[in-house]
Design a protein around this motif. Structure first.
Motif, PDB file in Angstrom:
ATOM      1  N   ASP A  63     -26.030 -28.814  63.379  1.00 20.67           N
ATOM      2  CA  ASP A  63     -27.112 -28.987  62.399  1.00 20.67           C
ATOM      3  C   ASP A  63     -28.460 -29.175  63.093  1.00 20.67           C
ATOM      4  O   ASP A  63     -29.472 -28.602  62.687  1.00 20.67           O
ATOM      5  CB  ASP A  63     -26.830 -30.197  61.497  1.00 20.67           C
ATOM      6  CG  ASP A  63     -25.637 -29.989  60.583  1.00 20.67           C
ATOM      7  OD1 ASP A  63     -25.197 -28.827  60.407  1.00 20.67           O
ATOM      8  OD2 ASP A  63     -25.124 -30.997  60.054  1.00 20.67           O
ATOM      9  N   TYR A  64     -28.474 -29.990  64.142  1.00 22.88           N
ATOM     10  CA  TYR A  64     -29.709 -30.264  64.876  1.00 22.88           C
ATOM     11  C   TYR A  64     -30.279 -28.975  65.451  1.00 22.88           C
ATOM     12  O   TYR A  64     -31.486 -28.700  65.334  1.00 22.88           O
ATOM     13  CB  TYR A  64     -29.419 -31.267  65.999  1.00 22.88           C
ATOM     14  CG  TYR A  64     -30.650 -31.693  66.767  1.00 22.88           C
ATOM     15  CD1 TYR A  64     -31.267 -32.905  66.485  1.00 22.88           C
ATOM     16  CD2 TYR A  64     -31.188 -30.901  67.774  1.00 22.88           C
ATOM     17  CE1 TYR A  64     -32.400 -33.307  67.185  1.00 22.88           C
ATOM     18  CE2 TYR A  64     -32.315 -31.291  68.469  1.00 22.88           C
ATOM     19  CZ  TYR A  64     -32.917 -32.496  68.179  1.00 22.88           C
ATOM     20  OH  TYR A  64     -34.044 -32.875  68.866  1.00 22.88           O
ATOM     21  N   LEU A  65     -29.429 -28.175  66.098  1.00 19.15           N
ATOM     22  CA  LEU A  65     -29.896 -26.942  66.721  1.00 19.15           C
ATOM     23  C   LEU A  65     -30.376 -25.932  65.685  1.00 19.15           C
ATOM     24  O   LEU A  65     -31.335 -25.196  65.935  1.00 19.15           O
ATOM     25  CB  LEU A  65     -28.792 -26.347  67.599  1.00 19.15           C
ATOM     26  CG  LEU A  65     -28.447 -27.190  68.842  1.00 19.15           C
ATOM     27  CD1 LEU A  65     -27.163 -26.680  69.488  1.00 19.15           C
ATOM     28  CD2 LEU A  65     -29.589 -27.207  69.844  1.00 19.15           C
ATOM     29  N   ALA A  66     -29.747 -25.900  64.520  1.00 21.07           N
ATOM     30  CA  ALA A  66     -30.214 -25.007  63.454  1.00 21.07           C
ATOM     31  C   ALA A  66     -31.614 -25.421  62.994  1.00 21.07           C
ATOM     32  O   ALA A  66     -32.492 -24.570  62.810  1.00 21.07           O
ATOM     33  CB  ALA A  66     -29.235 -25.024  62.279  1.00 21.07           C
ATOM     34  N   ASP A  67     -31.834 -26.729  62.838  1.00 24.45           N
ATOM     35  CA  ASP A  67     -33.169 -27.217  62.468  1.00 24.45           C
ATOM     36  C   ASP A  67     -34.188 -26.910  63.563  1.00 24.45           C
ATOM     37  O   ASP A  67     -35.311 -26.479  63.289  1.00 24.45           O
ATOM     38  CB  ASP A  67     -33.147 -28.731  62.209  1.00 24.45           C
ATOM     39  CG  ASP A  67     -32.417 -29.115  60.940  1.00 24.45           C
ATOM     40  OD1 ASP A  67     -32.164 -28.224  60.088  1.00 24.45           O
ATOM     41  OD2 ASP A  67     -32.079 -30.308  60.796  1.00 24.45           O
TER      42      ASP A  67
ATOM     43  N   GLY B 258     -35.206 -23.348  63.567  1.00 24.22           N
ATOM     44  CA  GLY B 258     -36.160 -23.077  62.494  1.00 24.22           C
ATOM     45  C   GLY B 258     -37.582 -23.418  62.894  1.00 24.22           C
ATOM     46  O   GLY B 258     -38.527 -22.668  62.609  1.00 24.22           O
ATOM     47  N   ILE B 259     -37.753 -24.540  63.562  1.00 23.18           N
ATOM     48  CA  ILE B 259     -39.091 -24.958  64.009  1.00 23.18           C
ATOM     49  C   ILE B 259     -39.602 -24.027  65.103  1.00 23.18           C
ATOM     50  O   ILE B 259     -40.753 -23.586  65.080  1.00 23.18           O
ATOM     51  CB  ILE B 259     -39.064 -26.416  64.519  1.00 23.18           C
ATOM     52  CG1 ILE B 259     -38.768 -27.370  63.365  1.00 23.18           C
ATOM     53  CG2 ILE B 259     -40.382 -26.781  65.201  1.00 23.18           C
ATOM     54  CD1 ILE B 259     -38.441 -28.796  63.801  1.00 23.18           C
ATOM     55  N   LEU B 260     -38.750 -23.704  66.057  1.00 21.72           N
ATOM     56  CA  LEU B 260     -39.186 -22.909  67.208  1.00 21.72           C
ATOM     57  C   LEU B 260     -39.328 -21.421  66.901  1.00 21.72           C
ATOM     58  O   LEU B 260     -39.860 -20.667  67.720  1.00 21.72           O
ATOM     59  CB  LEU B 260     -38.224 -23.120  68.385  1.00 21.72           C
ATOM     60  CG  LEU B 260     -38.185 -24.545  68.947  1.00 21.72           C
ATOM     61  CD1 LEU B 260     -37.198 -24.641  70.105  1.00 21.72           C
ATOM     62  CD2 LEU B 260     -39.568 -25.031  69.370  1.00 21.72           C
TER      63      LEU B 260
ATOM     64  N   TYR C  77     -42.061 -29.228  67.225  1.00 28.63           N
ATOM     65  CA  TYR C  77     -40.731 -29.789  67.478  1.00 28.63           C
ATOM     66  C   TYR C  77     -40.843 -31.254  67.888  1.00 28.63           C
ATOM     67  O   TYR C  77     -40.130 -32.114  67.372  1.00 28.63           O
ATOM     68  CB  TYR C  77     -40.002 -28.976  68.557  1.00 28.63           C
ATOM     69  CG  TYR C  77     -38.784 -29.682  69.091  1.00 28.63           C
ATOM     70  CD1 TYR C  77     -37.665 -29.891  68.279  1.00 28.63           C
ATOM     71  CD2 TYR C  77     -38.752 -30.174  70.395  1.00 28.63           C
ATOM     72  CE1 TYR C  77     -36.549 -30.568  68.758  1.00 28.63           C
ATOM     73  CE2 TYR C  77     -37.638 -30.843  70.878  1.00 28.63           C
ATOM     74  CZ  TYR C  77     -36.538 -31.045  70.064  1.00 28.63           C
ATOM     75  OH  TYR C  77     -35.446 -31.713  70.535  1.00 28.63           O
ATOM     76  N   TRP C  78     -41.754 -31.553  68.817  1.00 27.96           N
ATOM     77  CA  TRP C  78     -41.901 -32.951  69.252  1.00 27.96           C
ATOM     78  C   TRP C  78     -42.387 -33.823  68.094  1.00 27.96           C
ATOM     79  O   TRP C  78     -41.959 -34.974  67.969  1.00 27.96           O
ATOM     80  CB  TRP C  78     -42.870 -33.053  70.433  1.00 27.96           C
ATOM     81  CG  TRP C  78     -42.432 -32.318  71.665  1.00 27.96           C
ATOM     82  CD1 TRP C  78     -43.142 -31.371  72.331  1.00 27.96           C
ATOM     83  CD2 TRP C  78     -41.197 -32.450  72.383  1.00 27.96           C
ATOM     84  NE1 TRP C  78     -42.419 -30.911  73.417  1.00 27.96           N
ATOM     85  CE2 TRP C  78     -41.228 -31.554  73.474  1.00 27.96           C
ATOM     86  CE3 TRP C  78     -40.066 -33.245  72.209  1.00 27.96           C
ATOM     87  CZ2 TRP C  78     -40.183 -31.432  74.381  1.00 27.96           C
ATOM     88  CZ3 TRP C  78     -39.019 -33.123  73.117  1.00 27.96           C
ATOM     89  CH2 TRP C  78     -39.079 -32.229  74.181  1.00 27.96           C
ATOM     90  N   GLN C  79     -43.256 -33.288  67.247  1.00 36.08           N
ATOM     91  CA  GLN C  79     -43.716 -34.046  66.081  1.00 36.08           C
ATOM     92  C   GLN C  79     -42.555 -34.340  65.136  1.00 36.08           C
ATOM     93  O   GLN C  79     -42.429 -35.452  64.608  1.00 36.08           O
ATOM     94  CB  GLN C  79     -44.829 -33.282  65.339  1.00 36.08           C
ATOM     95  CG  GLN C  79     -45.352 -33.978  64.107  1.00 36.08           C
ATOM     96  CD  GLN C  79     -45.962 -35.345  64.390  1.00 36.08           C
ATOM     97  OE1 GLN C  79     -46.589 -35.545  65.418  1.00 36.08           O
ATOM     98  NE2 GLN C  79     -45.772 -36.298  63.483  1.00 36.08           N
ATOM     99  N   GLN C  80     -41.682 -33.359  64.941  1.00 39.74           N
ATOM    100  CA  GLN C  80     -40.490 -33.566  64.112  1.00 39.74           C
ATOM    101  C   GLN C  80     -39.608 -34.648  64.734  1.00 39.74           C
ATOM    102  O   GLN C  80     -39.064 -35.502  64.034  1.00 39.74           O
ATOM    103  CB  GLN C  80     -39.712 -32.252  63.965  1.00 39.74           C
ATOM    104  CG  GLN C  80     -38.408 -32.374  63.213  1.00 39.74           C
ATOM    105  CD  GLN C  80     -38.583 -32.680  61.749  1.00 39.74           C
ATOM    106  OE1 GLN C  80     -39.627 -32.409  61.167  1.00 39.74           O
ATOM    107  NE2 GLN C  80     -37.582 -33.270  61.134  1.00 39.74           N
ATOM    108  N   TRP C  81     -39.453 -34.616  66.043  1.00 34.75           N
ATOM    109  CA  TRP C  81     -38.682 -35.643  66.753  1.00 34.75           C
ATOM    110  C   TRP C  81     -39.269 -37.012  66.445  1.00 34.75           C
ATOM    111  O   TRP C  81     -38.554 -37.953  66.099  1.00 34.75           O
ATOM    112  CB  TRP C  81     -38.722 -35.367  68.251  1.00 34.75           C
ATOM    113  CG  TRP C  81     -37.952 -36.331  69.111  1.00 34.75           C
ATOM    114  CD1 TRP C  81     -37.960 -37.704  69.048  1.00 34.75           C
ATOM    115  CD2 TRP C  81     -37.063 -35.996  70.171  1.00 34.75           C
ATOM    116  NE1 TRP C  81     -37.154 -38.235  70.009  1.00 34.75           N
ATOM    117  CE2 TRP C  81     -36.587 -37.216  70.720  1.00 34.75           C
ATOM    118  CE3 TRP C  81     -36.640 -34.803  70.738  1.00 34.75           C
ATOM    119  CZ2 TRP C  81     -35.709 -37.259  71.804  1.00 34.75           C
ATOM    120  CZ3 TRP C  81     -35.760 -34.864  71.803  1.00 34.75           C
ATOM    121  CH2 TRP C  81     -35.295 -36.068  72.325  1.00 34.75           C
ATOM    122  N   ARG C  82     -40.590 -37.138  66.574  1.00 35.58           N
ATOM    123  CA  ARG C  82     -41.258 -38.413  66.327  1.00 35.58           C
ATOM    124  C   ARG C  82     -40.972 -38.905  64.910  1.00 35.58           C
ATOM    125  O   ARG C  82     -40.683 -40.078  64.693  1.00 35.58           O
ATOM    126  CB  ARG C  82     -42.764 -38.271  66.556  1.00 35.58           C
ATOM    127  CG  ARG C  82     -43.531 -39.568  66.476  1.00 35.58           C
ATOM    128  CD  ARG C  82     -45.044 -39.304  66.599  1.00 35.58           C
ATOM    129  NE  ARG C  82     -45.788 -40.515  66.829  1.00 35.58           N
ATOM    130  CZ  ARG C  82     -46.059 -41.421  65.902  1.00 35.58           C
ATOM    131  NH1 ARG C  82     -45.611 -41.266  64.675  1.00 35.58           N
ATOM    132  NH2 ARG C  82     -46.763 -42.496  66.190  1.00 35.58           N
TER     133      ARG C  82
END
Length: 197
Positions: free
Chosen positions: A67-71, A74-76, A90-95
């Motif tokens: 699931d994480y890699l699919a998300d 999508g971002i990348l 991607y880093w903003q989503q992580w935050r």
């Protein structure tokens, strides 16, 4: 509904429920009966879906990383953005995912990494495979950024990707310790410097 579909749905429900609970409590503190009760699945049916708690833990991690890699993909893969913009998104989503509920976060690599790496070889390998796939995607995006001119790095893109992931993982742990997003603010600034943004 065919039995195989119902069985697959029940298994997925158990895994999703376990992910939610373990994101808060960890692996060892969660009993199988707690997960089954929360998922609404009869206690006696666990071994129909999983051979052991170890196999269950491995399945949780594999499901989480899929699931994480699919998300992440999508971002990348967003169109109309440079590689640098996609990587910073991607880093903003992580935050954002780490800031939920007073820095408890939702990342199982952060929550379970150190705990299960010593408990189960199959779970350690699932973590290694999942985190390696994340680093591969970061490295590819850095390489794309070198190609489109949106970023630059000193060194090999794969090495920089590994260093960035390691920093973000460490900063996420520090957020939990300090109950503050300051470590992620610091690592965001360092990330920008490493990518010459």
């Amino acid at each position: 509904m065919p039995v195989t579909t119902r069985s697959t749905d029940t298994r997925r429900n158990i895994l999703d429920t376990a992910q939610r609970i373990m994101a808060h409590k960890g692996y060892s503190a969660v009993g199988i009966n707690e997960v089954l009760a929360e998922a609404g699945v009869p206690k006696g049916s666990f071994y129909h879906y999983f051979a052991s708690k170890d196999a269950f833990g491995e399945a949780i991690l594999k499901s989480y990383f899929a699931d994480y890699l699919a998300d992440m993909d999508g971002i990348l893969a967003r169109s109309g953005q440079s590689a640098a913009e996609r990587l910073m998104a991607y880093w903003q989503q992580w935050r954002e995912t780490q800031s939920v509920e007073e820095c408890q976060g939702k990342c199982l690599a952060v929550k379970l990494g150190a705990e299960v790496a010593d408990l189960s070889e199959s779970m350690r390998l699932a973590l290694k495979e999942g985190t390696g796939a994340i680093v591969d995607r970061i490295a590819r995006t850095i390489a794309d950024g070198l190609e489109d001119g949106s970023l630059s790095v000193d060194g090999d893109p794969r090495d920089v990707a590994q260093a960035l992931y390691d920093m973000w993982l460490g900063a996420s742990v520090m957020c939990k310790i300090h109950r503050s997003l300051a470590p992620l603010d610091t690592v965001t600034a360092v990330t920008r410097r490493l990518l010459h943004l």
